[in-house]
Design an enzyme around this catalytic site. Structure first.
Site, short mmCIF file in Angstrom:
data_model
loop_
_atom_site.label_atom_id
_atom_site.label_comp_id
_atom_site.label_asym_id
_atom_site.label_seq_id
_atom_site.Cartn_x
_atom_site.Cartn_y
_atom_site.Cartn_z
N ARG A 120 8.05 8.92 37.53
CA ARG A 120 8.03 7.72 36.71
C ARG A 120 8.70 7.94 35.35
O ARG A 120 9.39 7.09 34.82
CB ARG A 120 6.57 7.27 36.51
N LYS A 121 8.51 9.16 34.79
CA LYS A 121 9.09 9.47 33.48
C LYS A 121 10.61 9.49 33.55
O LYS A 121 11.30 9.03 32.65
CB LYS A 121 8.58 10.84 32.98
N LYS A 122 11.14 10.05 34.66
CA LYS A 122 12.59 10.06 34.82
C LYS A 122 13.12 8.64 34.97
O LYS A 122 14.14 8.30 34.38
CB LYS A 122 12.99 10.86 36.07
N ASP B 89 18.76 16.49 39.62
CA ASP B 89 17.95 17.70 39.76
C ASP B 89 18.04 18.39 38.42
O ASP B 89 19.12 18.47 37.81
CB ASP B 89 18.45 18.59 40.89
N SER B 90 16.92 18.84 37.93
CA SER B 90 16.91 19.36 36.58
C SER B 90 15.91 20.49 36.48
O SER B 90 15.08 20.68 37.37
CB SER B 90 16.52 18.24 35.61
N TYR C 124 7.99 20.76 30.80
CA TYR C 124 7.99 21.82 29.79
C TYR C 124 8.22 21.27 28.37
O TYR C 124 8.39 22.06 27.43
CB TYR C 124 9.07 22.85 30.13
N LYS D 205 14.28 12.11 21.93
CA LYS D 205 14.51 13.01 23.06
C LYS D 205 15.76 12.59 23.83
O LYS D 205 16.58 13.43 24.20
CB LYS D 205 13.28 13.05 24.00
N HIS E 103 19.12 17.00 27.96
CA HIS E 103 20.03 17.27 29.08
C HIS E 103 20.22 16.00 29.93
O HIS E 103 21.32 15.64 30.28
CB HIS E 103 19.42 18.40 29.90
N ARG E 104 19.11 15.28 30.21
CA ARG E 104 19.20 14.09 31.05
C ARG E 104 19.93 12.97 30.30
O ARG E 104 20.77 12.28 30.87
CB ARG E 104 17.80 13.62 31.48
P1 IMP Z 1 13.00 18.00 39.65
O1 IMP Z 1 14.30 17.74 38.93
O2 IMP Z 1 12.20 16.76 39.83
O3 IMP Z 1 13.18 18.82 40.87
O4 IMP Z 1 12.06 18.90 38.75
C1 IMP Z 1 12.46 19.35 37.56
C2 IMP Z 1 11.33 20.09 36.87
O5 IMP Z 1 11.95 20.68 35.72
C3 IMP Z 1 10.24 19.16 36.34
O6 IMP Z 1 9.12 19.11 37.17
C4 IMP Z 1 9.90 19.80 35.02
O7 IMP Z 1 8.99 20.84 35.23
C5 IMP Z 1 11.22 20.40 34.57
N1 IMP Z 1 11.98 19.42 33.75
C6 IMP Z 1 13.12 18.76 34.08
N2 IMP Z 1 13.51 17.94 33.08
C7 IMP Z 1 12.57 18.06 32.14
C8 IMP Z 1 12.40 17.43 30.86
O8 IMP Z 1 13.15 16.56 30.40
N3 IMP Z 1 11.32 17.83 30.16
C9 IMP Z 1 10.44 18.77 30.61
N4 IMP Z 1 10.53 19.36 31.79
C10 IMP Z 1 11.60 19.02 32.55
#
Ligand code: IMP
Length: 205
Positions: A10-12, A69-70, A154, A175, A180-181
């Site tokens: 949801r945050k993404k 993916d991040s 994180y 933010k 990065h996003r």
């Molecule tokens: P995915 O991209 O959903 O596979 O998971 C990426 C994981 O990296 C997340 O569950 C977080 O633990 C971490 N992560 C990715 N982007 C962020 C961010 O913007 N803030 C904090 N943690 C992040």
């Protein structure tokens, strides 16, 4: 223009929505496509995982699809947790457990050894199998304890370079500017603007 977001985070979804606010793009989530298969993130890189997710969702839905993916790369941990960021403390671990493991692994490290970066690779895929990727980075340092309550993952332990506050102590728009996003999304936005007419308000949004 309709674009399917290949994420259930949801945050993404909120972060992506903020960057495109006011433009002629309507985001659909996977909830609009019952039966959509879960895509296994088994790639060796952020890019491979993002491409795999976007291509399979575009194929399944017949719509343009975006996947990201991040994760976090810590220099002293040779890039860990990296692509395993979401499950660093084990399969099904929550954000707090992942952060606690990171702080434990980094106990005793000082200075440059606390340097880290967030990476985000966004893939956009077309129903015919074509795709493009955009990558953004946010450099910074890992603090010694969690601070702040905003964001996710994180964020409470990551201070972007030049700031003494964590992402979790910043407002959403602060933010977005540094993250990065946010950076990868801006590249995607420029690409979409040049390829399609997404300018101007869309009353459907
Ligand atoms: P995915 O991209 O959903 O596979 O998971 C990426 C994981 O990296 C997340 O569950 C977080 O633990 C971490 N992560 C990715 N982007 C962020 C961010 O913007 N803030 C904090 N943690 C992040």
């Amino acid at each position: 223009m309709n674009i399917v977001l290949a994420t259930r985070n949801r945050k993404k979804v909120e972060e992506i929505g903020r960057v495109f606010k006011g433009y002629k793009v309507r985001f659909l989530t996977l909830d609009a496509f019952p039966g959509c298969p879960e895509v296994e993130e088994d790639g060796a890189t952020f890019r491979q995982n993002a491409v795999k997710k976007a291509v399979s969702i575009a194929e399944f839905t017949g719509c343009l699809a975006i996947a990201d993916d991040s994760g976090l790369e810590v220099r002293a941990l040779r890039g860990a947790p990296g692509i395993f960021s979401a499950r660093y403390a084990g399969e099904g671990a929550d954000d707090r457990k992942n952060r606690m493991k990171l702080l434990r692994q980094m106990r005793g490290l000082e200075g440059v050894d606390r340097e880290a970066r967030f990476v985000c690779c966004i893939a956009i895929a077309f129903p015919d199998g074509r795709y493009k990727t955009f990558t953004g980075y946010a450099k910074g340092n890992i603090g010694k304890k969690s601070k702040g309550f905003n964001g996710f993952g994180y964020d409470p332990v990551f201070c972007p370079a030049g700031y003494d506050r964590t992402f979790a102590q910043m407002t959403a728009s602060e933010k977005d500017r540094l993250s990065h996003r946010g950076k990868a999304l801006k590249k995607l936005y420029i690409y979409l603007k040049n390829q399609f007419s997404i300018h101007g308000r869309n009353d459907l949004l």
